[in-house]
Design a protein around this motif. Structure first.
Motif, PDB file in Angstrom:
ATOM      1  N   MET A  12      -5.282   5.368  -7.562  1.00 33.18           N
ATOM      2  CA  MET A  12      -6.494   5.290  -6.746  1.00 33.18           C
ATOM      3  C   MET A  12      -7.727   5.688  -7.554  1.00 33.18           C
ATOM      4  O   MET A  12      -8.804   5.086  -7.415  1.00 33.18           O
ATOM      5  N   GLN A  13      -7.561   6.704  -8.472  1.00 32.15           N
ATOM      6  CA  GLN A  13      -8.676   7.108  -9.325  1.00 32.15           C
ATOM      7  C   GLN A  13      -9.051   5.997 -10.288  1.00 32.15           C
ATOM      8  O   GLN A  13     -10.235   5.719 -10.518  1.00 32.15           O
ATOM      9  N   VAL A  14      -8.020   5.371 -10.869  1.00 33.39           N
ATOM     10  CA  VAL A  14      -8.272   4.248 -11.794  1.00 33.39           C
ATOM     11  C   VAL A  14      -8.986   3.115 -11.067  1.00 33.39           C
ATOM     12  O   VAL A  14      -9.948   2.522 -11.576  1.00 33.39           O
ATOM     13  N   GLU A  15      -8.521   2.825  -9.862  1.00 29.13           N
ATOM     14  CA  GLU A  15      -9.147   1.757  -9.076  1.00 29.13           C
ATOM     15  C   GLU A  15     -10.594   2.098  -8.742  1.00 29.13           C
ATOM     16  O   GLU A  15     -11.470   1.225  -8.774  1.00 29.13           O
ATOM     17  N   GLU A  16     -10.858   3.396  -8.433  1.00 30.03           N
ATOM     18  CA  GLU A  16     -12.227   3.807  -8.139  1.00 30.03           C
ATOM     19  C   GLU A  16     -13.109   3.684  -9.378  1.00 30.03           C
ATOM     20  O   GLU A  16     -14.265   3.246  -9.310  1.00 30.03           O
ATOM     21  N   THR A  17     -12.547   4.099 -10.574  1.00 31.40           N
ATOM     22  CA  THR A  17     -13.302   3.976 -11.830  1.00 31.40           C
ATOM     23  C   THR A  17     -13.616   2.519 -12.130  1.00 31.40           C
ATOM     24  O   THR A  17     -14.733   2.169 -12.512  1.00 31.40           O
TER      25      THR A  17
END
Length: 579
Positions: free
Chosen positions: A506-511
């Motif tokens: 989810m963090q990667v997707e947000e980045t």
């Protein structure tokens, strides 16, 4: 002398005649009260407000007075109305039918005649009223009796009268009934038998059970009680009908139930036994031979504990003592030894019926649970293997029994979700309640499809609520086990905690989302000030000799360049923050 004090209303247009009649009456009986009314209209009003034992009319009975006469009779229904007439005319019969009780010819009038006439008419009214009341009571008892009743002609069995309950039960109207005979109600197979009973008992009471047909054709069984009587001057019978259709059905069901119960006891797989105060068998159902390998006759008077495994006797003996205070108990599962020294597991419920004179002992309802115990042992071993696997893989292993709606799980359930082991539910409902509502709506159709279509494998991700009310992301891999008929019986699952992996993704997707926004800024926001600079430079290059405001152009170039610099700085800052 007339003993009774009468209160009479005298209707006469001439007041002088009232005085003459009053004086005559006082000589005959001083207690007589004679009230005067000078018109029939006034008399009607008086009868609405006062009580009179009788009314004497001294008027010509012409048609103009009929309505008032009827009203007078209606107001004083119990008081006789007597008229004074010159002579007997043809229309006197007409007024007698309208309610006039009697008449006196004026030439025959005297106090004695008048009082006797009123006394006789009053007594006649009283007797008639008693007869009417008696008939009304009979009619009420007949018409409003909740039980169907009817009156039949004793010779041809034609209906003479029926009550409302009979009309409701059979569906025929009163008019239809009065055109029928009771034979029209008999079912075809009842005629011969019923006709014989009726013909033999014309002059006495009889009772019979017969099948009737309703108007709709539905058969009903009834009990008929019939008595002879005189009805409207003819020989008749009054009959009381009791619909026993439901009663007979209930008796039939009871008989069938007793038959089934006997079959269950005699041939069922469950063991039913009775032991006495010394724990000796006094009764055993035939199914005992299948379990014990001993016939019920051989078991008779053997001791209950003789067949129990030695390791379980003390436990069962101590539990049996609880029947001293309790009416029913369930023993712990125990082992028995059959005639072939085979060990079997038994489950028993004991009921204390020592005070029942029919039983006079303790009833034991037992069943063979050997197969269940073996399966339970297999499941236990299976769970032990699951626990070993779960310890090695950190996965939570679940075993869901579809038929019994029970869930078994490995020991890692507490470590993964934080629930104390005693609070972990073993039903599907408990587990489903912990799945995030949004994920449950998506998950449930997939599980249902798996069970209905026999899909062997299902891999899903969902959020599961922990003891501290937070949610963990779970990767659930399930495998469906079916029976010999390919019907689903169990679902084995492996639940893996993927919360950290999910958060990282989810963090990667947000980045990536932010970087896409930066890239969009680079490709769109930068273009506006850059386009201004390029336009101004082109103007300076190609039209410098024609420019009168060259300094303003240079100023705009600097402003646009500064805007471009600000945008580039912002992009750099956001890119550095994301990376």
């Amino acid at each position: 002398m007339i003993e009774k004090n009468y209160r009479l209303l005298y209707v006469e247009s001439k007041f002088s005649r009232y005085h003459i009649l009053r004086d005559l009456l006082e000589e005959e009986s001083p207690e007589i009260q004679l009230i005067y009314a000078d018109s029939i209209e006034v008399a009607v009003k008086n009868t609405e407000e006062q009580f009179f034992d009788g009314i004497l009319l001294h008027f010509n009975l012409d048609d103009s007075k009929i309505d008032f006469l009827l009203k007078l009779v209606e107001n004083r229904l119990d008081a006789p109305v007597v008229v004074l007439i010159e002579k007997v005319e043809g229309n006197i019969q007409r007024f007698l039918k309208l309610g006039v009780s009697d008449y006196i010819i004026k030439g025959d009038l005297n106090a004695s005649t008048l009082l006797k006439t009123f006394q006789h008419t009053i007594e006649r009214k009283k007797a008639q009223r008693q007869i009417n009341n008696s008939e009304k009571k009979y009619q009420s008892l007949f018409n409003y009796n909740p039980m169907p009743m009817w009156v039949l002609d004793n010779e041809n069995l034609k209906f003479l009268s029926v009550n409302k309950a009979a009309i409701k039960l059979y569906g025929y109207s009163e008019e239809e009934f009065l055109k029928m005979t009771v034979r029209d109600l008999w079912a075809p197979d009842q005629e011969k038998h019923t006709e014989k009973i009726v013909s033999r008992n014309k002059e006495r009471f009889f009772k019979l059970r017969v099948r009737h047909l309703k108007k709709c054709g539905m058969p009903i069984d009834v009990e008929v009680k019939s008595n002879p009587l005189i009805y409207e001057n003819r020989n008749a019978r009054v009959s009381l009908i009791n619909d026993v259709t439901e009663k007979l059905k209930a008796l039939k069901k009871i008989a069938e139930s007793e038959k089934r119960f006997k079959a269950l006891v005699q041939e069922g797989s469950e063991l039913i036994a009775v032991i006495d105060a010394e724990n000796n068998y006094t009764y055993n159902s035939p199914s005992c031979e299948t379990v014990f390998g001993i016939s019920s006759k051989e078991l008779h008077h053997k001791n209950f504990f003789d067949l129990i495994h030695s390791k379980d006797r003390d436990t069962i003996f101590s539990e049996l003592w609880r029947l001293q205070d309790q009416a029913r108990i369930q023993f712990s599962s125990y082992r028995i030894l059959t005639a072939n020294n085979e060990v079997k597991w038994i489950e028993t419920i004991a009921t204390n019926l020592k005070n029942d004179p029919v039983i006079n002992g303790i009833v034991l309802n037992s069943r063979d649970i050997t197969e269940f115990k073996e399966q339970e042992l297999q499941i236990k071993h299976s769970l032990e293997r699951f626990n070993i696997v779960s310890k090695a893989t950190s996965d939570l292993i679940t075993d869901y029994n579809i038929e019994h709606d029970t869930m078994n799980f490995s020991e890692s359930v507490t470590e993964m979700f934080g629930y104390p082991i005693e609070e972990v539910g073993k039903s599907a409902a408990w587990w489903n309640d912990k799945i995030h509502p949004e994920d449950y709506k998506k998950l449930q159709p997939k599980v249902q499809k798996m069970k209905e279509k026999g899909l062997k494998n299902l891999t899903v991700e969902y959020r599961f609520r922990c003891y501290d009310q937070t949610y963990k992301y779970i990767l659930d891999r399930s495998y469906l086990i079916t029976d010999d008929n390919n019907l689903p019986v169990r679902i084995i699952g492996s639940m893996q905690d993927i919360t950290e992996r999910k958060r990282y993704i989810m963090q990667v997707e947000e980045t990536n989302k932010r970087l896409r926004e930066i890239a969009w800024t680079q490709s769109h926001v930068v273009r506006a000030p850059l386009a201004k600079v390029m336009g101004l430079v082109d103007l300076m290059k190609n039209y410098k000799n024609d420019l009168d405001n060259f300094d303003d152009v240079i100023e705009n170039v600097l402003i646009s360049a500064n805007e471009l610099d600000q945008v580039i700085r912002k992009i750099a800052r956001e890119t550095e923050r994301e990376l």
